[in-house]
Scaffold this motif. Sequence first.
Motif, PDB file in Angstrom:
ATOM      1  N   UNK A  50       0.831  -1.211   0.000  1.00 27.47           N
ATOM      2  CA  UNK A  50       0.000   0.000   0.000  1.00 27.47           C
ATOM      3  C   UNK A  50       0.867   1.264   0.000  1.00 27.47           C
ATOM      4  N   UNK A  51       1.973   1.224   0.743  1.00 24.84           N
ATOM      5  CA  UNK A  51       2.856   2.392   0.782  1.00 24.84           C
ATOM      6  C   UNK A  51       3.518   2.630  -0.574  1.00 24.84           C
ATOM      7  N   UNK A  64      -7.557  12.078  -6.095  1.00 20.86           N
ATOM      8  CA  UNK A  64      -7.807  12.277  -4.670  1.00 20.86           C
ATOM      9  C   UNK A  64      -8.507  11.069  -4.058  1.00 20.86           C
ATOM     10  N   UNK A  65      -9.489  10.558  -4.738  1.00 23.30           N
ATOM     11  CA  UNK A  65     -10.247   9.421  -4.185  1.00 23.30           C
ATOM     12  C   UNK A  65      -9.339   8.207  -3.973  1.00 23.30           C
ATOM     13  N   UNK A  66      -8.513   7.875  -4.952  1.00 23.96           N
ATOM     14  CA  UNK A  66      -7.598   6.725  -4.830  1.00 23.96           C
ATOM     15  C   UNK A  66      -6.566   6.968  -3.731  1.00 23.96           C
ATOM     16  N   UNK A  67      -6.065   8.197  -3.649  1.00 27.57           N
ATOM     17  CA  UNK A  67      -5.079   8.523  -2.609  1.00 27.57           C
ATOM     18  C   UNK A  67      -5.719   8.372  -1.229  1.00 27.57           C
ATOM     19  N   UNK A  68      -6.944   8.836  -1.053  1.00 27.34           N
ATOM     20  CA  UNK A  68      -7.638   8.728   0.234  1.00 27.34           C
ATOM     21  C   UNK A  68      -7.913   7.261   0.575  1.00 27.34           C
ATOM     22  N   UNK A  69      -8.362   6.487  -0.409  1.00 23.04           N
ATOM     23  CA  UNK A  69      -8.615   5.054  -0.170  1.00 23.04           C
ATOM     24  C   UNK A  69      -7.324   4.346   0.240  1.00 23.04           C
ATOM     25  N   UNK A  74      -3.833   1.978   4.455  1.00 26.88           N
ATOM     26  CA  UNK A  74      -2.595   1.951   5.244  1.00 26.88           C
ATOM     27  C   UNK A  74      -2.928   2.044   6.733  1.00 26.88           C
ATOM     28  N   UNK A  75      -3.857   2.927   7.107  1.00 28.44           N
ATOM     29  CA  UNK A  75      -4.255   3.063   8.513  1.00 28.44           C
ATOM     30  C   UNK A  75      -4.881   1.758   9.008  1.00 28.44           C
ATOM     31  N   UNK A  76      -5.724   1.141   8.167  1.00 26.23           N
ATOM     32  CA  UNK A  76      -6.332  -0.152   8.552  1.00 26.23           C
ATOM     33  C   UNK A  76      -5.251  -1.209   8.759  1.00 26.23           C
ATOM     34  N   UNK A  81      -1.985  -4.673  12.108  1.00 24.64           N
ATOM     35  CA  UNK A  81      -0.638  -5.054  12.560  1.00 24.64           C
ATOM     36  C   UNK A  81      -0.557  -4.981  14.084  1.00 24.64           C
ATOM     37  N   UNK A  82      -1.122  -3.922  14.673  1.00 21.32           N
ATOM     38  CA  UNK A  82      -1.106  -3.797  16.135  1.00 21.32           C
ATOM     39  C   UNK A  82      -1.859  -4.961  16.770  1.00 21.32           C
TER      40      UNK A  82
END
Length: 157
Positions: A50-51, A64-69, A74-76, A81-82
Amino acid sequence: MARFRYSMQSILNIKMKMETLAKQEFSAARAALDAEEEQLQMLFDRKDGYEKKAQELLAGTLHIREIEENRVAIVCMENYIIQQQKRVEIAERALEDARERLTAVMMERKTHETLKEKAFQVFLMEEKRQESKEIDQLTSYTYGQRRSEERRSEVPV
């Protein structure tokens, strides 16, 4: 020679079975930890993907939409991972607990094997003592028989 019979053989057998079970539990805990670590590695790999995708999205035409998704993905992944790291820690503790139980059971089994070996040594010493006693009795009897024959032959008829 008499047969050696260890009076606590049934306990030793139980200890051996307990050790086998503890080995199986340890093996299962090890496999579970390996699976959790593998899952964690897969999550890291997905996050890396993802990165890389984020870098590609920022390098080209901006969508913008693809970048936000991608950012949300990445946050998910970071949250997954946590959570997975916590599962790995739990599996590590389970593995350590299984290792401690296995070590304790192995020590108990070894203790009983040592007791059995000592009992066997005592048995062998008793057998040797008994054999020596029988040989002494046989020797005394044979010597006595020869002496009585010698006395009979010495007596004039």
